[in-house]
Design an enzyme around this catalytic site. Sequence first.
Site, mmCIF file in Angstrom:
data_model
loop_
_atom_site.group_PDB
_atom_site.id
_atom_site.type_symbol
_atom_site.label_atom_id
_atom_site.label_comp_id
_atom_site.label_asym_id
_atom_site.label_seq_id
_atom_site.Cartn_x
_atom_site.Cartn_y
_atom_site.Cartn_z
ATOM 1 N N PHE A 292 0.829 -1.199 0.000
ATOM 2 C CA PHE A 292 0.000 0.000 0.000
ATOM 3 C C PHE A 292 0.872 1.261 0.000
ATOM 4 C CE2 PHE A 292 -3.614 -2.635 1.466
ATOM 5 C CZ PHE A 292 -4.631 -2.092 0.708
ATOM 6 N N GLN B 265 2.499 1.763 -3.395
ATOM 7 C CA GLN B 265 1.502 2.114 -4.401
ATOM 8 C C GLN B 265 1.018 3.550 -4.207
ATOM 9 O OE1 GLN B 265 0.146 0.399 -7.010
ATOM 10 N NE2 GLN B 265 -1.303 2.036 -7.509
ATOM 11 N N GLU B 266 0.753 3.932 -2.962
ATOM 12 C CA GLU B 266 0.162 5.236 -2.685
ATOM 13 C C GLU B 266 1.145 6.384 -2.873
ATOM 14 O OE1 GLU B 266 -2.902 6.096 -2.005
ATOM 15 O OE2 GLU B 266 -3.790 4.101 -1.945
ATOM 16 N N SER B 267 2.394 6.233 -2.414
ATOM 17 C CA SER B 267 3.310 7.377 -2.412
ATOM 18 C C SER B 267 4.742 7.048 -2.784
ATOM 19 C CB SER B 267 3.316 8.015 -1.014
ATOM 20 O OG SER B 267 3.956 7.140 -0.077
ATOM 21 N N TYR C 155 -6.260 -1.273 -9.361
ATOM 22 C CA TYR C 155 -5.566 -0.951 -8.108
ATOM 23 C C TYR C 155 -5.345 -2.223 -7.289
ATOM 24 C CZ TYR C 155 -4.727 1.276 -3.548
ATOM 25 O OH TYR C 155 -4.200 1.660 -2.340
#
Length: 449
Positions: free
Chosen positions: A346, A349-351, A437
């Site tokens: 996560f 993927q997010e940042s 996603y």
Amino acid sequence: MTTPRSPKRPMSMPVIAATTAALPAVVLSSLALAQPSVAMPAPQVNKIPATLAAAMKAQAAALGTFIPAQEVASTIPAALRPMAPTVPSSYTIVRGDTISAIARRFNLDTSTVLRLNNLTATTLIYPGQTIKLTGTAPAAPAQPAAPAAPSSGATGATTYTVVSGDTLGGIAYKYGVPLSDVFRWNGLNGSSIIYPGQKIIVSAGSSAPAAPAAPAAPAAPQAPATTTAGGSYTIKAGDTLSSIASRNGVSLAALMSANNVTATTVIYPGQKLTIPGTATPPAVNTKPLVPSTFLGYTYPPAVVSSANANKALLNAAPVPTRAEMKTIVRDTAVRMGVTPSLALAFAEQESGFDQRAVSPANAIGTMQVIPSSGQWASDLVGRKLNLLDPYDNATAGVAIIRALVATSKDVDTAIAGYYQGAYSVSKYGMYDDTKRYVASIKARQRTFA
């Protein structure tokens, strides 16, 4: 501790008068032998003292001696006295701890514990952190007198009710007042957590500038003041660190470095700042730090304003490197019982493990948590979380992952809930971009497994 039961009063033996009378030849019973040959005085009714101390004092009085209360207390057996807590040399923080509560537990002074660990009242602590409880604490530094915050009931004061997604920087920008004034009026600082429904003073009446209408375009910067290397500047009401840096033609980073302050330091009128020197004023940059659109969707101005304020704070504050953030996320997942590879997937993927990342939706930090989700995460862990803090940001993201995994029918649905929202997934199913996603998160998880 319950009051000890009074001991039985010792029976005094009466003086038996001597007698030379001859005993009869018959054998008497033991009861008869125990009777005195003279009349006994009438028995006295004595009350049993209510406490051990009273009983001992009564006995001492009977002997003509008075025992002071403190000596009476010292005669209580050690096993019956309350035990003082043993103070360890160090203590490991657990969830829900505060410095003041730890100090009370060990009969210590809160300010001493703060100084012993080089902390302040606003420093964030986190589970697993070790603090010292014994040792020599440095002397408390003299603190400058800060201006008093205006009363929320003062005549002319204006208040604002916080809604989901708000930040102090965004509120200050909305009302056209310096963030430092909002801090000062409300007794807050850059580490303070605000929550929906909270009242924030945004104007102190006669002592605060009127809130101007939002400008249609950014105002042109003022011409820099003439200064020399090593000069100084006296802060005036309404000043901010960024405005002072711009006015004097120096970068904000250079100004903060020269004065050993950060973006969250509260400044006050009359305080002197060192100006590192003059420089060519930077060109006016009208491009915002965070755009207002993403993937074809335009976000509300208030949300984008808050996102830009948070981005400015993170840009000016020290943050962990990407490698350090990866370690923080992994350690947080292990501590909270979440599969580390899933939490790392996560975060990547997010940042890309970038704590300074802020999206147009005001998703903040490494785990890209929006303020309303941050409030939910705070409820899940039982304390207020500051999404700008790297450890709290990791805690918020991992807490949400843990809750989604525990309440979803399968892991795919839990992953989708982090991106699309659990309610939306349950009502509408996964959108096409949500499915992509989920596939990306699972692929990344395999690389971390």
